[in-house]
Design a protein around this motif. Structure first.
Motif, PDB file in Angstrom:
ATOM      1  N   PRO A  77       0.669  -1.264  -0.031  1.00  0.00           N
ATOM      2  CA  PRO A  77      -0.037  -0.048   0.167  1.00  0.00           C
ATOM      3  C   PRO A  77       0.638   1.233  -0.003  1.00  0.00           C
ATOM      4  O   PRO A  77       1.874   1.391   0.461  1.00  0.00           O
ATOM      5  CB  PRO A  77      -0.736  -0.070   1.401  1.00  0.00           C
ATOM      6  N   ARG A  78       0.229   2.303  -0.519  1.00  0.00           N
ATOM      7  CA  ARG A  78       0.823   3.467  -0.525  1.00  0.00           C
ATOM      8  C   ARG A  78       0.821   4.287   0.885  1.00  0.00           C
ATOM      9  O   ARG A  78      -0.218   3.924   1.857  1.00  0.00           O
ATOM     10  CB  ARG A  78       0.451   4.562  -1.549  1.00  0.00           C
ATOM     11  N   GLU A  79       2.074   5.017   1.482  1.00  0.00           N
ATOM     12  CA  GLU A  79       2.197   5.460   2.655  1.00  0.00           C
ATOM     13  C   GLU A  79       2.104   6.897   2.408  1.00  0.00           C
ATOM     14  O   GLU A  79       2.707   7.462   1.724  1.00  0.00           O
ATOM     15  CB  GLU A  79       3.304   4.794   3.368  1.00  0.00           C
ATOM     16  N   ASN A  80       1.383   7.585   3.299  1.00  0.00           N
ATOM     17  CA  ASN A  80       1.456   8.959   3.616  1.00  0.00           C
ATOM     18  C   ASN A  80       2.783   9.507   4.186  1.00  0.00           C
ATOM     19  O   ASN A  80       3.416   8.695   5.086  1.00  0.00           O
ATOM     20  CB  ASN A  80       0.226   9.382   4.488  1.00  0.00           C
ATOM     21  N   VAL A  81       3.278  10.498   3.750  1.00  0.00           N
ATOM     22  CA  VAL A  81       4.657  10.782   3.983  1.00  0.00           C
ATOM     23  C   VAL A  81       4.599  11.630   5.432  1.00  0.00           C
ATOM     24  O   VAL A  81       3.951  12.511   5.589  1.00  0.00           O
ATOM     25  CB  VAL A  81       5.128  11.967   2.905  1.00  0.00           C
ATOM     26  N   THR A  82       5.583  11.088   6.210  1.00  0.00           N
ATOM     27  CA  THR A  82       6.082  11.981   7.395  1.00  0.00           C
ATOM     28  C   THR A  82       7.166  12.425   7.436  1.00  0.00           C
ATOM     29  O   THR A  82       8.273  11.593   7.273  1.00  0.00           O
ATOM     30  CB  THR A  82       6.030  11.111   8.722  1.00  0.00           C
ATOM     31  N   VAL A  83       7.349  13.824   7.261  1.00  0.00           N
ATOM     32  CA  VAL A  83       8.759  14.316   6.863  1.00  0.00           C
ATOM     33  C   VAL A  83       9.497  14.200   8.300  1.00  0.00           C
ATOM     34  O   VAL A  83       9.200  14.280   9.477  1.00  0.00           O
ATOM     35  CB  VAL A  83       8.471  15.864   6.363  1.00  0.00           C
ATOM     36  N   ASN A  84      10.832  14.383   8.035  1.00  0.00           N
ATOM     37  CA  ASN A  84      12.164  14.530   8.954  1.00  0.00           C
ATOM     38  C   ASN A  84      11.995  13.265   9.876  1.00  0.00           C
ATOM     39  O   ASN A  84      12.170  13.638  11.110  1.00  0.00           O
ATOM     40  CB  ASN A  84      12.011  15.555   9.644  1.00  0.00           C
ATOM     41  N   LYS A  85      11.678  12.017   9.607  1.00  0.00           N
ATOM     42  CA  LYS A  85      11.682  10.941  10.300  1.00  0.00           C
ATOM     43  C   LYS A  85      11.931   9.575   9.631  1.00  0.00           C
ATOM     44  O   LYS A  85      11.312   9.450   8.393  1.00  0.00           O
ATOM     45  CB  LYS A  85      10.038  10.796  10.838  1.00  0.00           C
ATOM     46  N   ALA A  86      12.785   8.990  10.229  1.00  0.00           N
ATOM     47  CA  ALA A  86      13.267   7.625   9.444  1.00  0.00           C
ATOM     48  C   ALA A  86      11.923   6.731   9.644  1.00  0.00           C
ATOM     49  O   ALA A  86      11.522   6.344  10.634  1.00  0.00           O
ATOM     50  CB  ALA A  86      14.444   6.927  10.359  1.00  0.00           C
ATOM     51  N   LEU A  87      11.685   6.089   8.345  1.00  0.00           N
ATOM     52  CA  LEU A  87      10.583   5.294   8.282  1.00  0.00           C
ATOM     53  C   LEU A  87      11.186   3.631   7.430  1.00  0.00           C
ATOM     54  O   LEU A  87      12.057   4.029   6.817  1.00  0.00           O
ATOM     55  CB  LEU A  87       9.536   5.535   7.422  1.00  0.00           C
ATOM     56  N   ASP A  88      10.468   2.531   7.778  1.00  0.00           N
ATOM     57  CA  ASP A  88      10.834   1.528   7.370  1.00  0.00           C
ATOM     58  C   ASP A  88      10.055   1.064   6.273  1.00  0.00           C
ATOM     59  O   ASP A  88       8.630   1.205   6.478  1.00  0.00           O
ATOM     60  CB  ASP A  88      11.257   0.402   8.447  1.00  0.00           C
ATOM     61  N   PHE A  89      10.164   0.214   5.335  1.00  0.00           N
ATOM     62  CA  PHE A  89       9.295  -0.751   4.374  1.00  0.00           C
ATOM     63  C   PHE A  89       9.278  -1.919   5.032  1.00  0.00           C
ATOM     64  O   PHE A  89      10.253  -2.779   5.351  1.00  0.00           O
ATOM     65  CB  PHE A  89       9.735  -0.404   2.956  1.00  0.00           C
ATOM     66  N   PRO A  90       7.995  -2.447   4.682  1.00  0.00           N
ATOM     67  CA  PRO A  90       7.872  -3.995   5.382  1.00  0.00           C
ATOM     68  C   PRO A  90       8.364  -5.179   4.382  1.00  0.00           C
ATOM     69  O   PRO A  90       7.688  -5.848   3.841  1.00  0.00           O
ATOM     70  CB  PRO A  90       6.267  -4.139   5.386  1.00  0.00           C
ATOM     71  N   LEU A  91      10.030  -5.012   4.374  1.00  0.00           N
ATOM     72  CA  LEU A  91      10.433  -5.913   3.297  1.00  0.00           C
ATOM     73  C   LEU A  91      11.194  -6.801   4.023  1.00  0.00           C
ATOM     74  O   LEU A  91      11.748  -6.497   5.164  1.00  0.00           O
ATOM     75  CB  LEU A  91      11.178  -5.227   2.165  1.00  0.00           C
ATOM     76  N   LEU A  92      11.530  -8.219   3.602  1.00  0.00           N
ATOM     77  CA  LEU A  92      12.300  -9.099   4.160  1.00  0.00           C
ATOM     78  C   LEU A  92      13.802  -8.835   3.828  1.00  0.00           C
ATOM     79  O   LEU A  92      14.742  -9.113   4.530  1.00  0.00           O
ATOM     80  CB  LEU A  92      11.997 -10.675   3.860  1.00  0.00           C
ATOM     81  N   LYS A  93      13.883  -8.484   2.521  1.00  0.00           N
ATOM     82  CA  LYS A  93      15.210  -8.339   1.853  1.00  0.00           C
ATOM     83  C   LYS A  93      15.369  -6.924   1.094  1.00  0.00           C
ATOM     84  O   LYS A  93      14.457  -6.750   0.496  1.00  0.00           O
ATOM     85  CB  LYS A  93      15.866  -9.597   1.119  1.00  0.00           C
ATOM     86  N   GLY A  94      16.470  -6.477   0.998  1.00  0.00           N
ATOM     87  CA  GLY A  94      16.452  -5.596   0.065  1.00  0.00           C
ATOM     88  C   GLY A  94      17.116  -5.836  -1.392  1.00  0.00           C
ATOM     89  O   GLY A  94      17.745  -6.930  -1.520  1.00  0.00           O
ATOM     90  N   HIS A  95      17.005  -4.857  -2.388  1.00  0.00           N
ATOM     91  CA  HIS A  95      17.375  -5.409  -3.507  1.00  0.00           C
ATOM     92  C   HIS A  95      17.318  -3.982  -4.340  1.00  0.00           C
ATOM     93  O   HIS A  95      17.101  -2.924  -4.311  1.00  0.00           O
ATOM     94  CB  HIS A  95      16.314  -6.118  -4.430  1.00  0.00           C
ATOM     95  N   PRO A  96      18.825  -4.088  -5.191  1.00  0.00           N
ATOM     96  CA  PRO A  96      19.230  -2.813  -5.993  1.00  0.00           C
ATOM     97  C   PRO A  96      18.030  -2.167  -6.827  1.00  0.00           C
ATOM     98  O   PRO A  96      18.103  -1.241  -7.149  1.00  0.00           O
ATOM     99  CB  PRO A  96      20.306  -3.285  -6.696  1.00  0.00           C
ATOM    100  N   ASN A  97      17.352  -3.144  -7.419  1.00  0.00           N
ATOM    101  CA  ASN A  97      16.154  -2.432  -8.323  1.00  0.00           C
ATOM    102  C   ASN A  97      14.983  -2.035  -7.759  1.00  0.00           C
ATOM    103  O   ASN A  97      14.262  -1.266  -8.433  1.00  0.00           O
ATOM    104  CB  ASN A  97      15.694  -3.702  -9.102  1.00  0.00           C
ATOM    105  N   LEU A  98      15.061  -2.088  -6.299  1.00  0.00           N
ATOM    106  CA  LEU A  98      13.877  -1.526  -5.576  1.00  0.00           C
ATOM    107  C   LEU A  98      14.087  -0.073  -5.463  1.00  0.00           C
ATOM    108  O   LEU A  98      15.275   0.434  -4.951  1.00  0.00           O
ATOM    109  CB  LEU A  98      13.730  -2.136  -4.258  1.00  0.00           C
ATOM    110  N   CYS A  99      13.161   0.947  -5.667  1.00  0.00           N
ATOM    111  CA  CYS A  99      13.406   2.574  -5.668  1.00  0.00           C
ATOM    112  C   CYS A  99      12.131   2.916  -4.731  1.00  0.00           C
ATOM    113  O   CYS A  99      11.076   2.247  -4.443  1.00  0.00           O
ATOM    114  CB  CYS A  99      13.384   3.056  -6.741  1.00  0.00           C
TER     115      CYS A  99
END
Length: 701
Positions: free
Chosen positions: A331-353
């Motif tokens: 789902p799309r997430e509303n932006v909260t500025v000046n705060k570190a946020l996480d995406f619910p992913l298991l692994k990272g990938h260079p093609n993810l933006c």
């Protein structure tokens, strides 16, 4: 001179509104009344003695409503005091009494009452004003003609200018008549604590002007009013008397607020945010916003203000193209500025933006995870969708959409559907996300590419071996054949000519005819010239941007050159693009290839890829060289027709130019241009006018 933008003040209470403050000259009080009434102000103040209420045997004037208005009483140009203007609305109160013996005396009683009923009404109205430590009472005389006397009807109003008061003071106003026929009117008002603030725009500067007297002391603070988190101070000063603070227009953002307060103990601070609806402020906000991706699966949006935007993940394929949004399943997430946020992913990938979009338009996109995870990979993203009763479906995300595996579509994912399923079942795919609704898998495609290229290399090696054997057996024949082939290539190049793409701004019809004459003359050299004048049907079918991309790619692949023909309109477009970005070219016509081409031409110059690919030119009777933006001087920029030999040499290239014939060809092109050039100078003005237009275009930035 500065252009007045708007005047800020405060209404009654705490809510700021925008209003214009009238200035009154001189210290004298004054009174005026509605048309038809006559009024007079007694000299000096009077005693405030309301007295008791008495009955009115006949109609009288009484005040029924009070209004106030804030004005400035200025003793000098820069010495103004806050003043309260009072408006008193008057009404006829009471009725004519009917005598008890009217029937007894008949007509005689009517004649006795006729004269007072036709007389005018006169009243003395008292205004009492209190604002610690000041107290005043003034007396107003008002006369109403008989024609306006109607019992129970309003007759008009009287305006008094004015009672001086201090900022932040509480004022109380009473009004009644002498003698008093009704209960006195009273009105209480809390004056604002904010001095009068005038905000004006002067070019690229914004001026904040405090219109206060020289003896008044105030504190002024500029800060960013952030909805998410505490306010962030930016600038603070203690001020005395009238002041002017200058800001650059690039400093304006929607949440920039101004706070002003008197330098007194326990004074009330008043804030106002005047730039919330300013379009320039929102453009500056996006320019100041930075999207930062954090290792391994976090992100942060740094901005001075809150943003009406959403963030989402997308998949960037190795072959280019748009970044494909992963919605659903993420789902799309509303932006909260000046705060570190996480995406619910298991692994990272260079093609993810990460994409940040506002009002369905992508504003920011970053793929910085590639810094730590390596460059983009040629992986296939499999999207697994889970339904009820353990049902699931798999599709591969491609530019054309999500292609179901084992389908008959003519795409790479469909052709390799069985192999991708085997890789998924054998654990060769990396799981990026897992949820009750589905999952994401990244499957490597390198081995399939290696298999295909292995066969190609084997075929090339076999062909090279056979060719080498033939060369050994027919060495003498090969030498003759190569010599003939070289001569054929030279003849073909000379007959075909070099490719040239001519880009220009369609300033007017005469200038388009001049461009057409230049293109026709260049085709006789020979040169293969492409210009949008000769491709209107293709422009309508493909669009200006797609047509330019195709022509530019073909021209540069063939070793050709792109010609930028500068004119006053072209210079203005370039400077508009450099100032406002790629959105500046959106308002031009569908056939304007020059406006569309700036999205690719200007980045080539900014990144140093222009030399050898581009040549600039301008007609010296329409434009001066110093009007051309300095960014384009990285390539030759030549005047026509005075520098035609150099221009033709740059178009034909060093290997194809013939010095002996170059002067003759330049003379032919010059003669072909003269009729169209003469017609073009007329509508644009004299040559001097053309130069002035170029200078004006160059002075805009």
């Amino acid at each position: 001179m500065p252009v007045p933008w708007f005047l800020l003040s405060l209404a009654l209470g705490r809510s700021p509104v925008v209003l214009s403050l009238e200035r009154l000259a001189g210290p004298q009080d004054a009174v005026r009344c509605s048309p038809g009434l006559s009024c007079h102000l007694w000299d000096g103040d009077v005693l405030c003695l309301p007295g008791s209420i008495v009955s009115a045997p006949e109609p009288v004037l009484v005040p029924t409503h009070l209004q106030t208005e804030l004005v400035l009483r200025c003793h000098q140009e820069t010495d103004c005091e806050l003043c309260v203007r009072v408006v008193i609305h008057l009404t006829v109160h009471g009725h004519w009494e009917k005598p008890e013996d009217e029937e007894r005396f008949g007509r005689a009683a009517d004649l006795e009452l006729e004269e007072p009923r036709n007389a005018s009404l006169q009243a003395q109205v008292v205004l009492s004003f209190q604002a610690y430590p000041t107290a005043r009472c003034v007396l107003l005389e008002v006369q109403v003609p008989a024609a306006l006397v109607q019992p129970g009807q309003s007759v008009g109003s009287v305006v008094f200018d004015c009672f001086e008061a201090a900022l932040g003071a509480e004022v109380r106003i009473w009004s009644y008549t002498q003698p008093r026929y009704k209960k006195e009117l009273n009105f209480t008002q809390q004056l604002p604590a904010l001095p009068w603030l005038n905000v004006s725009a002067d070019g690229d500067d914004v001026h904040l002007v405090l219109e206060v007297s020289e003896e008044q002391h105030f504190g002024l603070s500029l800060y960013w009013n952030q909805v998410q988190g505490p306010t962030k101070p930016w600038w603070h000063r203690n001020l005395t008397g009238p002041q002017t603070i200058t800001l650059n227009h690039t400093d304006l953002v929607p949440c920039l607020c101004i706070q002003v307060w008197p330098l007194k103990l326990d004074s009330v601070r008043t804030s106002i945010c005047p730039f919330r609806k300013d379009p320039r402020a929102y453009r500056n906000l996006w320019r100041a916003t930075r999207l930062q991706l954090l290792h391994p699966l976090g992100w942060r949006l740094d901005a001075p203000c809150s943003l009406p935007a959403e963030a989402s993940l997308c998949w960037q394929a190795l072959g280019g193209g748009p970044c494909q949004s992963l919605v659903p399943p993420l789902p799309r997430e509303n932006v909260t500025v000046n705060k570190a946020l996480d995406f619910p992913l298991l692994k990272g990938h260079p093609n993810l933006c990460v994409q940040v979009s506002s009002w369905e338009k992508v504003q920011l996109q970053e793929c910085l995870w590639s810094d730590s995870l390596g460059p983009l990979k040629d992986d296939m993203l499999l999207v697994e969708t889970r339904g009820p009763q353990a049902n699931r479906s798999l599709c591969a995300l491609e530019l054309s959409g999500c292609t179901p595996l084992l389908s008959r579509a003519s795409t790479r994912a469909a052709r390799l559907g069985e192999q991708l399923l085997q890789d998924l079942q054998s654990g060769q795919c990396l799981q990026l996300w897992d949820d009750d609704l589905g999952a994401l898998w990244a499957c490597p495609m390198d081995k399939y590419i290696h298999q295909r290229w292995a066969l190609v290399w084997l075929a090339c090696l076999l062909f090279a071996a056979v060719l080498f054997l033939l060369l050994l057996l027919k060495k003498d024949h090969v030498k003759v054949w190569l010599r003939l082939l070289k001569e054929d290539v030279r003849a073909g190049v000379a007959s075909r000519g070099r490719a040239a793409l001519l880009l220009y701004s369609a300033d007017n019809a005469d200038f388009e005819r001049l461009v057409g004459a230049l293109a026709s003359a260049l085709c006789q050299l020979p040169l293969r010239v492409a210009v949008d004048l000769w491709s209107r049907r293709e422009l309508s079918a493909q669009g200006a941007l797609a047509w330019f991309h195709a022509q530019r790619r073909q021209t540069l692949q063939e070793g050709g050159v792109v010609v930028l023909l500068f004119s006053p309109g072209a210079v203005a477009l370039c400077r508009e693009w450099l100032q406002d970005g790629a959105s500046a070219t959106g308002a031009h016509g569908p056939h304007d290839a020059f406006a569309a081409s700036l999205n690719c031409v200007l980045p080539d110059f900014m990144q140093g890829r222009a030399p050898g690919r581009y040549v600039g030119a301008y007609f010296d009777s329409l434009l001066r060289r110093d009007a051309v933006p300095s960014l384009f001087l990285a390539v030759p920029v030549l005047a026509l027709p005075s520098q035609l030999p150099d221009f033709l040499r740059a178009l034909q290239g060093p290997g194809l130019s013939h010095p002996g014939r170059l002067a003759d060809r330049a003379e032919q092109v010059s003669q072909a241009l003269q009729p169209a050039l003469g017609c073009c100078v007329g509508p644009l003005g004299t040559p001097e006018t053309g130069r002035e237009m170029g200078l004006e275009a160059g002075d805009e930035t």
